[in-house]
Design a protein around this motif. Structure first.
Motif, PDB file in Angstrom:
ATOM      1  N   ILE A 108       0.199   4.208   0.714  1.00 50.30           N
ATOM      2  CA  ILE A 108      -0.070   5.144   1.818  1.00 50.30           C
ATOM      3  C   ILE A 108       0.563   4.638   3.108  1.00 50.30           C
ATOM      4  O   ILE A 108       1.273   5.385   3.801  1.00 50.30           O
ATOM      5  CB  ILE A 108      -1.590   5.331   2.002  1.00 50.30           C
ATOM      6  CG1 ILE A 108      -2.192   6.002   0.755  1.00 50.30           C
ATOM      7  CG2 ILE A 108      -1.874   6.191   3.253  1.00 50.30           C
ATOM      8  CD1 ILE A 108      -3.700   6.170   0.818  1.00 50.30           C
ATOM      9  N   GLU A 109       0.316   3.370   3.453  1.00 50.83           N
ATOM     10  CA  GLU A 109       0.849   2.826   4.698  1.00 50.83           C
ATOM     11  C   GLU A 109       2.262   2.279   4.552  1.00 50.83           C
ATOM     12  O   GLU A 109       3.002   2.177   5.543  1.00 50.83           O
ATOM     13  CB  GLU A 109      -0.066   1.705   5.212  1.00 50.83           C
ATOM     14  CG  GLU A 109      -1.484   2.172   5.542  1.00 50.83           C
ATOM     15  CD  GLU A 109      -2.350   1.028   6.019  1.00 50.83           C
ATOM     16  OE1 GLU A 109      -1.891  -0.138   5.930  1.00 50.83           O
ATOM     17  OE2 GLU A 109      -3.471   1.273   6.494  1.00 50.83           O
ATOM     18  N   CYS A 139       0.857  -1.182   0.000  1.00 54.01           N
ATOM     19  CA  CYS A 139       0.000   0.000   0.000  1.00 54.01           C
ATOM     20  C   CYS A 139       0.894   1.233   0.000  1.00 54.01           C
ATOM     21  O   CYS A 139       1.748   1.398   0.887  1.00 54.01           O
ATOM     22  CB  CYS A 139      -0.909  -0.013   1.237  1.00 54.01           C
ATOM     23  SG  CYS A 139      -1.904   1.486   1.404  1.00 54.01           S
TER      24      CYS A 139
END
Length: 320
Positions: free
Chosen positions: A50-51, A48
């Motif tokens: 974002i994470e 991911c």
């Protein structure tokens, strides 16, 4: 074999419960991506952005990106519950002659099997399509996507063939040759002769995937530690200068591969040379006719001179 879809064919007021099975299976040599130096498998991780963490496959959904970059997330449940009337129904729209459907629209093929007590209406639809020579145009939703499809008989089975939508088929006019390109009737006749030489009935068992067979031979050789034999490349074909000669050579080669000797008759392409030969044979006849004409002229001249000689002798007799 596992069914990929269960539903019904809506044939007027008749409903035919069916199961759908994949009719084709593409076969190929499967490869893995590996490190060329040591053969180590190349692995891909689902990260991911974002994470920065790896995401399990069960947590992955489908997202549609809007023009401003915002992402609309759709779960598998939402996709499977779309309000489509064709989600469990094969809806017959109309019937058209089979030859009117261009094969470019065909996408995938599936076998339909009568489910439960549906054998009689199944056979009824199958035989009616066969007798009329018509193909049923239908709509069906398979794998969360609605598709146009055609329903037709093949042997004793109904076959469902999904089709591309009209806006999914690209315009091919850009690939057409210029309008001012012309071919001579003799060239068309020769090409037709080549087609007739190779004309036969369709038997798919005559054809084989030679590329896949060659790959398997290479893999077998490397597994056994043998040297891979590279076949000699076929000589490159030169540019076609004389189209008629190239077509004639193609016809002769096709006949040779079929175990037939090149013939001077029996095809349009071979009739033309025969006509030329006939014209050549008639040429001496023209010379003979010319000789006869000359002989006639000579006879005419001799006949005209004969009275002149008699006229000279007549006065001599009178003076005597």
């Amino acid at each position: 074999m596992q069914a990929i879809w269960k539903g019904s064919v809506s044939f007027g007021l008749v409903t035919i419960p069916v199961k759908v099975y994949a009719a084709t299976q593409e076969k190929d040599v499967a490869f893995r991506q590996v490190h060329a130096t040591d053969g180590g498998r190349i692995r891909y991780r689902r990260i991911c952005e974002i994470e920065g963490e790896e995401v399990p496959y069960s947590d992955i959904a489908k997202g549609y990106e809007l023009p401003d970059g915002e992402m609309v997330v759709l779960t598998s449940d939402e996709l499977s519950e779309l309000p489509l009337p064709t989600r469990h129904i094969v809806e017959v729209l109309e019937f058209v002659p089979a030859e009117e459907i261009d094969p470019i629209y065909v996408s995938r093929s599936y076998y339909l099997q009568a489910d439960g007590p549906a054998a009689k209406p199944y056979v009824l639809l199958r035989d009616a399509l066969r007798r009329t020579g018509q193909t049923a145009l239908v709509k069906v939703a398979l794998r969360n996507r609605e598709a146009l499809a055609m329903l037709r008989p093949k042997d004793d089975v109904l076959v469902l063939q999904t089709m591309l939508w009209p806006d999914e088929v690209r315009d091919g006019s850009f690939a057409a040759p210029a309008a001012d390109v012309e071919v001579r009737p003799q060239e068309v006749a020769m090409a037709e002769s080549y087609i007739q030489t190779l004309e036969t009935t369709f038997d798919p068992d005559r054809y084989h995937d030679e590329y896949r067979a060659a790959l398997e031979q290479v893999i077998e050789a490397k597994t056994a530690g043998r040297e891979v034999e590279v076949p000699k490349a076929a000589p490159a074909k030169g540019e076609v200068v004389d189209l008629m000669a190239a077509l004639q050579a193609s016809v002769d080669e096709a006949r040779r591969q079929r175990g037939e000797a090149p013939a001077e008759s029996g095809g349009r392409a071979t009739r033309q040379p025969a006509a030329k030969k006939a014209a050549t044979k008639k040429a001496p006849a023209k010379k003979t006719a010319a000789k006869k004409t000359a002989a006639k002229k000579a006879t005419t001249k001799t006949t005209k001179k004969a009275p002149a000689k008699k006229a000279q002798k007549a006065p001599a007799r009178k003076s005597a």
